[in-house]
Design an enzyme around this catalytic site. Structure first.
Site, short mmCIF file in Angstrom:
data_model
loop_
_atom_site.label_atom_id
_atom_site.label_comp_id
_atom_site.label_asym_id
_atom_site.label_seq_id
_atom_site.Cartn_x
_atom_site.Cartn_y
_atom_site.Cartn_z
N CYS A 185 -24.35 -3.67 -16.43
CA CYS A 185 -25.66 -4.27 -16.19
C CYS A 185 -26.25 -3.54 -14.99
CB CYS A 185 -25.47 -5.76 -15.90
SG CYS A 185 -27.00 -6.57 -15.38
N CYS A 211 -38.25 -7.43 -6.82
CA CYS A 211 -39.02 -7.73 -8.02
C CYS A 211 -40.26 -8.52 -7.60
CB CYS A 211 -38.17 -8.58 -8.97
SG CYS A 211 -38.99 -8.97 -10.53
#
Ligand code: SAH
Length: 356
Positions: A110, A117
C-alpha cells in the site's frame, strides 16, 4: 554544489523518454535499455551500481541526472500477521508511509500518492495537516522498489490507498501505473493494481479513457449526499449520483468491477437504514463492497462500529445480492490506520524542534 532541482529526474523517464534524453547528452540509444534495466528491474540506488557502464559514463549520468530514492526511517512489524509498516524519507526530507502485507498469493503493498492530503475526510488522519505536496512519479515508483528490496521478495499487488488523493495528483499517478506495469520494468499486472479515490468525478472519467485495466475503488462511506457531506467535504463538490455515474462509466469502459469502500463509524453510517439505502443504490451493479471498521484517530471522536452492527450491515447487503466483505484487519497492533504513523512522526519531530 549544483542543486538537485536542476537535474533531470531520471527515474521518472519512460524508456522512450530516456532514449531521447540520452541523445541530447551525446550518448547512444542502446544505453537507455541498460540504464532503464538498472533503475527499474535491478532497482539500483546509485549510478555506481551500474557496473556494465564505464566509470566516465556513470560520472556523466550523475552530473546530468538526479536519482530519486526513498530511504527507510522507521519500521513497525506486526507480531500478529507479519504486516510491516514503513516510514520513508523523501529526498527533500518529507516523510510518507507505506505498508507491506504478506498474503498466501503474494506480497501486496500500500503506497502513498501525496505528502498529506487536502480532501478533509473527517475520520482520516492523513488530512489533518492539509496537503504539503504531490509525490513525483519517481517517488511513487521507489516506494514500491524499496519495499521489494527490503522484503527481498517480488511485489505482486499494489494498492494506492496510503496518504493522499491519487486523482489530485493525476498525471504523476497515471505515469506511475504505466511504468510499474511496463514490460521493461517490474511488469506488475495492471489487474493487480487498485487505486482508491474519494470521488473526483472529472478525473475518474478521464481515468476510464486511459486504456488501463486497474481496479477503481470508490470511497463511498455514506448512502446519500446529506450524510456523506458530513464526513466527506468533497461531497460538496460532486453529487453522489454523479460519482456513481462516473463509476458506471469506468466499468463500461474498462470492464473492471468497481470496489466500493465503506468505513463503518458507530452511530454515524452503520445503521440498518443506511445499509438498506446503500443496497438500493448499488442493487444490480456488478460491484464489490468493502466494509472497513473505522480506525479511530485521537483527534476525532469517531468510534468503530460494534461487531453486531458490522455483521447486520453485511447481512442486509448480502440479502440484496451485493458482494460484500469485511476488510481483514492487518497490522492492528502497529497502528496501521491511514496517515497515523506519519502524523505521529511529524508531531514528534515538531515537539523536538520546539524543545531545541
Ligand atoms: N484518498 C483516497 C485514498 C486514501 S484512503 C480515498 O479517499 O479513497 C484509503 C481508504 O481508507 C479510503 O476509503 C479512506 O476513506 C479510508 N480511511 C481513511 N482513514 C480511515 C480510518 N481512520 N478508518 C477507516 N478507513 C479510513
Amino acid at each position: 554544489m549544483q542543486s538537485n532541482t536542476e537535474k533531470i529526474d531520471i527515474k521518472a523517464l519512460t524508456l522512450e523518454e530516456l532514449k531521447a534524453s540520452l541523445k541530447t547528452i551525446g550518448e547512444k540509444e542502446f544505453r537507455a535499455k541498460q540504464i532503464y534495466e538498472w533503475l527499474h528491474v535491478k532497482l539500483a540506488r546509485s549510478f555506481d551500481e551500474m557496473t556494465n557502464l564505464s566509470k566516465e559514463l556513470r560520472t556523466k549520468l550523475a552530473s546530468e541526472y538526479e536519482l530519486v530514492c526513498v530511504t527507510e526511517l522507521e519500521r513497525y512489524e506486526s507480531k500478529i500477521d507479519g504486516t510491516v509498516k514503513f516510514l520513508f524519507r523523501l529526498p527533500d526530507g518529507n516523510v510518507v508511509e507505506c505498508v507491506l502485507m504478506k498474503y498466501h498469493h503474494g506480497n501486496s503493498v500500500c503506497i502513498s500518492s501525496q505528502v498529506g492530503c487536502r480532501m478533509g475526510c473527517r475520520f482520516c488522519a492523513s488530512t489533518l495537516g492539509g496537503l504539503t505536496r504531490n509525490l513525483r512519479t519517481s517517488e511513487m515508483l521507489d516506494e514500491v522498489y524499496q519495499l521489494q528490496r527490503l522484503s527481498g521478495e517480488r511485489v505482486s499487488n499494489i494498492v494506492i490507498m496510503g496518504t493522499g488523493e491519487p486523482m489530485d495528483n493525476y498525471d504523476n499517478f497515471v505515469k506511475f501505473v504505466r511504468m510499474i506495469s511496463s514490460l521493461d520494468g517490474l511488469n506488475i499486472s495492471q489487474r493487480n493494481i487498485t487505486v482508491s479515490t474519494c470521488g473526483l468525478v472529472p478525473k475518474m472519467r478521464a481515468l476510464a479513457e486511459e486504456g488501463l485495466s486497474i481496479t477503481l475503488a470508490l470511497s463511498l462511506h455514506a448512502p446519500n449526499d446529506e450524510e456523506r457531506v458530513k464526513i466527506m467535504p468533497v461531497a460538496n463538490s460532486y453529487k453522489l449520483q454523479d460519482v456513481l455515474n462516473a463509476c458506471d462509466y469506468y466499468y463500461e469502459k474498462t470492464g473492471r468491477r468497481i470496489s466500493y469502500e465503506y468505513s463503518l463509524v458507530d452511530g454515524v453510517n452503520d445503521t440498518a437504514a443506511c445499509a438498506k439505502e446503500l443496497s438500493r443504490l448499488l442493487k444490480g451493479k456488478n460491484c464489490h463492497v468493502n466494509l472497513i471498521p473505522v480506525n479511530p484517530i485521537k483527534e476525532r471522536d469517531y468510534k468503530r462500529s460494534t461487531g453486531n452492527n458490522i455483521q447486520n450491515f453485511k447481512n442486509i447487503l448480502e440479502k440484496n445480492r451485493i458482494n460484500v466483505t469485511i476488510r481483514r484487519e492487518m497490522g492492528s497492533d502497529i497502528n496501521a490506520a491511514c496517515g497515523q504513523l506519519r502524523k505521529s512522526y511529524t508531531d514528534k519531530t515538531m515537539v523536538q524542534e520546539v524543545e531545541q
